[in-house]
Design a protein around this motif. Structure first.
Motif, PDB file in Angstrom:
ATOM      1  N   CYS A   1       0.881  -1.668   0.004  1.00 38.13           N
ATOM      2  CA  CYS A   1       0.219   0.088   0.005  1.00 38.13           C
ATOM      3  C   CYS A   1       0.699   1.268  -0.182  1.00 38.13           C
ATOM      4  O   CYS A   1       0.196   2.164  -0.592  1.00 38.13           O
ATOM      5  CB  CYS A   1      -0.912   0.066   1.574  1.00 38.13           C
ATOM      6  N   GLU A   2       1.890   1.300   0.916  1.00 40.10           N
ATOM      7  CA  GLU A   2       2.542   2.386   0.601  1.00 40.10           C
ATOM      8  C   GLU A   2       3.968   2.706  -0.641  1.00 40.10           C
ATOM      9  O   GLU A   2       3.573   3.939  -1.244  1.00 40.10           O
ATOM     10  CB  GLU A   2       3.842   1.888   1.738  1.00 40.10           C
ATOM     11  N   LEU A   3       4.181   1.487  -1.200  1.00 37.52           N
ATOM     12  CA  LEU A   3       4.911   1.252  -2.520  1.00 37.52           C
ATOM     13  C   LEU A   3       3.686   1.837  -3.808  1.00 37.52           C
ATOM     14  O   LEU A   3       4.314   2.695  -3.976  1.00 37.52           O
ATOM     15  CB  LEU A   3       5.395   0.048  -2.935  1.00 37.52           C
TER      16      LEU A   3
ATOM     17  N   ARG B   1       1.717   8.646  -6.413  1.00 36.38           N
ATOM     18  CA  ARG B   1       1.671  10.277  -5.611  1.00 36.38           C
ATOM     19  C   ARG B   1       2.934  11.628  -6.866  1.00 36.38           C
ATOM     20  O   ARG B   1       2.829  12.284  -7.547  1.00 36.38           O
ATOM     21  CB  ARG B   1       1.576  10.458  -4.257  1.00 36.38           C
ATOM     22  N   SER B   2       3.941  10.013  -6.674  1.00 36.73           N
ATOM     23  CA  SER B   2       5.909  10.555  -7.339  1.00 36.73           C
ATOM     24  C   SER B   2       5.943  10.486  -8.583  1.00 36.73           C
ATOM     25  O   SER B   2       7.157  10.575  -9.029  1.00 36.73           O
ATOM     26  CB  SER B   2       6.998  10.755  -6.402  1.00 36.73           C
TER      27      SER B   2
ATOM     28  N   GLN C   1       7.085   9.850  -0.457  1.00 31.78           N
ATOM     29  CA  GLN C   1       5.445  10.802  -1.001  1.00 31.78           C
ATOM     30  C   GLN C   1       4.445   9.963  -0.637  1.00 31.78           C
ATOM     31  O   GLN C   1       4.017  10.014  -0.942  1.00 31.78           O
ATOM     32  CB  GLN C   1       6.380  10.799  -2.715  1.00 31.78           C
ATOM     33  N   SER C   2       5.021   8.983   0.263  1.00 29.92           N
ATOM     34  CA  SER C   2       3.168   8.159   0.015  1.00 29.92           C
ATOM     35  C   SER C   2       2.978   8.670   0.713  1.00 29.92           C
ATOM     36  O   SER C   2       2.946   9.207   2.630  1.00 29.92           O
ATOM     37  CB  SER C   2       3.613   6.769   0.812  1.00 29.92           C
ATOM     38  N   ALA C   3       1.312   8.567   0.916  1.00 32.35           N
ATOM     39  CA  ALA C   3      -0.085   8.848   2.318  1.00 32.35           C
ATOM     40  C   ALA C   3       0.001   7.861   3.087  1.00 32.35           C
ATOM     41  O   ALA C   3      -0.132   8.242   4.035  1.00 32.35           O
ATOM     42  CB  ALA C   3      -0.608   9.746   1.427  1.00 32.35           C
TER      43      ALA C   3
ATOM     44  N   CYS D   1      -6.947   8.953  -4.352  1.00 32.33           N
ATOM     45  CA  CYS D   1      -6.672   8.600  -6.036  1.00 32.33           C
ATOM     46  C   CYS D   1      -7.661   9.026  -6.343  1.00 32.33           C
ATOM     47  O   CYS D   1      -8.028   7.866  -7.569  1.00 32.33           O
ATOM     48  CB  CYS D   1      -5.738   7.243  -6.079  1.00 32.33           C
ATOM     49  N   SER D   2      -7.977  10.262  -6.301  1.00 32.24           N
ATOM     50  CA  SER D   2      -9.872  10.421  -7.318  1.00 32.24           C
ATOM     51  C   SER D   2     -10.375   9.623  -7.299  1.00 32.24           C
ATOM     52  O   SER D   2     -10.973   9.673  -8.365  1.00 32.24           O
ATOM     53  CB  SER D   2      -9.150  10.897  -8.399  1.00 32.24           C
TER      54      SER D   2
END
Length: 166
Positions: free
Chosen positions: A17-19, A25-26, A33-35, A115-116
């Motif tokens: 999930c972090e990756l 995002r980046s 850069q992970s939320a 993520c929209s």
């Protein structure tokens, strides 16, 4: 109503999930850069993914003196407006989960924006520890939906996991 559901008892600590969040995002595998942050407890031997909960009544938006955080009516996410932000840090201090971060290099707030409406973390979780419920049910990552499972007990019906209502 759309909901992000986190099931810590299912998390295996793979950090997919972090990756996925960082990549979305980046465009790079840069965990800064992970939320999403996967927290680990060595004592209790568990892991849990934590991200902005896009609260029903977001404290971060309430404390912002320039209204730089507003709910997107289409996705339900509380979104940050870079042009309005004065970088005071009030939103970060007010977050009850402590999962808002300010990137000093890029001069931007790092927070989940769902993520929209298609959360990347949901799509890659191999054990469904993070799920997104919207409209007709659960997003399995393949674009299909199913009704959420419920627990019934003396307290009535409730979903398993931690629910983020938006």
């Amino acid at each position: 109503m759309r909901q992000l559901v986190i099931k810590p008892e299912q998390c295996i600590g793979c950090r997919s999930c972090e990756l996925a969040c960082a990549l979305h995002r980046s465009g790079a595998i840069d965990l800064e850069q992970s939320a999403v942050t996967v927290y680990e407890s060595e004592r209790a031997v568990y892991t849990v993914p934590v991200m902005c909960m896009n609260c029903d009544d977001p404290t971060c938006a309430k404390v912002c003196p320039v209204e730089a955080l507003k709910r997107n009516p289409e996705t339900g996410a509380v979104e940050w407006n870079n042009a309005r932000c004065i970088r005071c840090g009030s939103c970060i201090a007010a977050c009850p989960l402590g999962n808002l971060h300010f990137d000093t290099l890029k001069q931007c707030l790092t927070k989940c924006n769902l993520c929209s409406g298609q959360p990347s973390c949901v799509k890659v979780c191999p054990v469904a520890a993070v799920e997104y419920f919207g409209g007709a049910g659960r997003n399995t990552g393949a674009g299909s939906f199913a009704e959420p499972e419920t627990n019934t007990g003396k307290g009535g019906a409730s979903m398993n996991g931690w629910i983020v209502r938006i």
